[in-house]
Design a protein around this motif. Structure first.
Motif, PDB file in Angstrom:
ATOM      1  N   ASP A  96      16.990   2.939 -12.539  1.00  0.00           N
ATOM      2  CA  ASP A  96      18.364   2.940 -13.043  1.00  0.00           C
ATOM      3  C   ASP A  96      19.355   2.399 -12.023  1.00  0.00           C
ATOM      4  OD1 ASP A  96      17.486   4.000 -15.406  1.00  0.00           O
ATOM      5  OD2 ASP A  96      18.275   6.019 -15.072  1.00  0.00           O
ATOM      6  N   VAL A  97      19.041   2.499 -10.734  1.00  0.00           N
ATOM      7  CA  VAL A  97      19.949   2.004  -9.704  1.00  0.00           C
ATOM      8  C   VAL A  97      20.155   0.505  -9.859  1.00  0.00           C
ATOM      9  CG1 VAL A  97      20.289   1.694  -7.226  1.00  0.00           C
ATOM     10  CG2 VAL A  97      19.334   3.838  -8.085  1.00  0.00           C
ATOM     11  N   ILE A  98      19.065  -0.241 -10.001  1.00  0.00           N
ATOM     12  CA  ILE A  98      19.162  -1.689 -10.170  1.00  0.00           C
ATOM     13  C   ILE A  98      19.742  -2.036 -11.536  1.00  0.00           C
ATOM     14  CG2 ILE A  98      17.835  -3.830 -10.333  1.00  0.00           C
ATOM     15  CD1 ILE A  98      15.898  -2.682  -8.295  1.00  0.00           C
ATOM     16  N   ALA A  99      19.303  -1.330 -12.564  1.00  0.00           N
ATOM     17  CA  ALA A  99      19.768  -1.624 -13.918  1.00  0.00           C
ATOM     18  C   ALA A  99      21.281  -1.431 -14.036  1.00  0.00           C
ATOM     19  CB  ALA A  99      19.038  -0.743 -14.932  1.00  0.00           C
ATOM     20  N   CYS A 100      21.785  -0.325 -13.522  1.00  0.00           N
ATOM     21  CA  CYS A 100      23.225  -0.065 -13.606  1.00  0.00           C
ATOM     22  C   CYS A 100      24.004  -1.060 -12.754  1.00  0.00           C
ATOM     23  CB  CYS A 100      23.531   1.368 -13.169  1.00  0.00           C
ATOM     24  SG  CYS A 100      23.018   2.633 -14.365  1.00  0.00           S
ATOM     25  N   GLY A 101      23.486  -1.385 -11.575  1.00  0.00           N
ATOM     26  CA  GLY A 101      24.171  -2.352 -10.720  1.00  0.00           C
ATOM     27  C   GLY A 101      24.284  -3.712 -11.373  1.00  0.00           C
ATOM     28  N   ASN A 102      23.218  -4.159 -12.020  1.00  0.00           N
ATOM     29  CA  ASN A 102      23.235  -5.461 -12.680  1.00  0.00           C
ATOM     30  C   ASN A 102      24.178  -5.503 -13.875  1.00  0.00           C
ATOM     31  OD1 ASN A 102      21.398  -6.626 -10.923  1.00  0.00           O
ATOM     32  ND2 ASN A 102      19.618  -6.126 -12.176  1.00  0.00           N
ATOM     33  N   GLN A 103      24.395  -4.336 -14.496  1.00  0.00           N
ATOM     34  CA  GLN A 103      25.252  -4.267 -15.679  1.00  0.00           C
ATOM     35  C   GLN A 103      26.683  -3.854 -15.351  1.00  0.00           C
ATOM     36  OE1 GLN A 103      23.288  -1.794 -18.696  1.00  0.00           O
ATOM     37  NE2 GLN A 103      21.311  -2.474 -17.918  1.00  0.00           N
ATOM     38  N   GLY A 104      26.964  -3.635 -14.070  1.00  0.00           N
ATOM     39  CA  GLY A 104      28.302  -3.206 -13.688  1.00  0.00           C
ATOM     40  C   GLY A 104      28.642  -1.818 -14.159  1.00  0.00           C
ATOM     41  N   LYS A 105      27.635  -0.969 -14.288  1.00  0.00           N
ATOM     42  CA  LYS A 105      27.846   0.407 -14.736  1.00  0.00           C
ATOM     43  C   LYS A 105      27.725   1.365 -13.555  1.00  0.00           C
ATOM     44  CE  LYS A 105      25.999  -0.242 -19.421  1.00  0.00           C
ATOM     45  NZ  LYS A 105      24.956   0.203 -20.399  1.00  0.00           N
ATOM     46  N   VAL A 106      28.521   2.402 -13.562  1.00  0.00           N
ATOM     47  CA  VAL A 106      28.453   3.414 -12.508  1.00  0.00           C
ATOM     48  C   VAL A 106      27.250   4.307 -12.768  1.00  0.00           C
ATOM     49  CG1 VAL A 106      29.650   5.350 -11.414  1.00  0.00           C
ATOM     50  CG2 VAL A 106      30.954   3.361 -12.216  1.00  0.00           C
TER      51      VAL A 106
END
Length: 253
Positions: free
Chosen positions: A208-218
């Motif tokens: 989730d760390v990479i996924a959220c970072g790529n999507q601009g999500k906190v």
């Protein structure tokens, strides 16, 4: 008066910026007033991890040079209450020559307005990293559980302590329990021995760390994974609470 924590790493790719963002949001959830400073001139990416791309206009250089006040330059997060972000200059040269006195004055100003100030330092051993560390109350070195990263953690930790930063601890990030069990990754005790630093916390590997970072999500607002739980625990330990390192944290193999 607030506390300043410089967050550093001996090499890139340890997850230092994601750690700063996660801890900042976790501290806000505990009722703290938090400023996160992106000190990585030229390569700034804290705005991406916090979903604030293109919203940060003034940098910490503008505050130091008197072109902007701290209140104007430190932008409120659009969702997270009590979180402000102060970005780095867009070019390395714009933030490379301030030195201990001016950096120290900036951090002292920040202490007067926030209960916690987290500084996302650039990776490596630059003088700017040490200037921020010398102006901080304590420091955190983020490392992955491999010997190349841990060697870098040991070196930057030693430099910080030699420079007068008394309270330096390590966070071991991206820990994969299955790899430890198979002998393919350094265990936590060995990581502490290799770095020579006391342990502040452990953060499991979490997609989730990479996924959220790529999507601009906190991450802290869009995940229920193990990294989020670990960040919450570490934030409480930073506040002085007695919390088990791995309380409520589930490793994913």
């Amino acid at each position: 008066m607030g506390q300043v924590l410089s967050v550093a790493s001996g090499k890139g790719g340890t997850g230092k910026t994601s750690f700063c963002a996660g801890i900042g949001v976790a501290l806000c959830a505990l009722g703290e007033k938090v400023l996160v400073i992106d000190a990585d001139c030229g390569l700034r990416s804290l705005d991406i991890v916090l979903g604030m791309t293109d919203s940060l206009l003034f940098s910490y250089a503008d505050v130091i040079l008197g072109r902007s006040g701290l209140k104007e330059a430190a932008v409120k997060h659009p969702v997270v209450k009590n979180l402000r972000v102060l970005t780095a200059p867009a070019s390395i040269s714009a933030g490379a020559s301030f030195g201990d006195e001016k950096i120290g004055a900036l951090l002292q100003l920040a202490r007067e307005h926030f209960t916690y100030v987290l500084v996302d330092c650039p990776a490596g051993f630059g003088e700017d990293v040490l200037s921020f560390a010398r102006g901080s109350d304590r420091a955190v070195v983020v490392s992955t559980p491999d010997y190349t990263s841990l060697r870098g953690a040991q070196r930057i930790g030693t430099q910080m302590m030699d420079g007068g930063t008394d309270r330096v601890k390590i966070v071991v990030n991206r820990v994969h329990a299955g790899m430890i069990d198979m002998g393919n990754s350094v265990n936590i005790d060995a990581a502490m021995d290799a770095s020579g630093l006391a342990l502040l916390g452990v953060v499991p590997e979490d997609k989730d760390v990479i996924a959220c970072g790529n999507q601009g999500k906190v991450l802290m607002l869009h995940s229920r994974g193990p990294a989020r739980a670990a960040y919450n625990n570490i934030a409480r330990r930073i506040r002085g609470e007695r919390v088990s390192l791995l309380d409520k944290v589930t490793f994913r193999d």
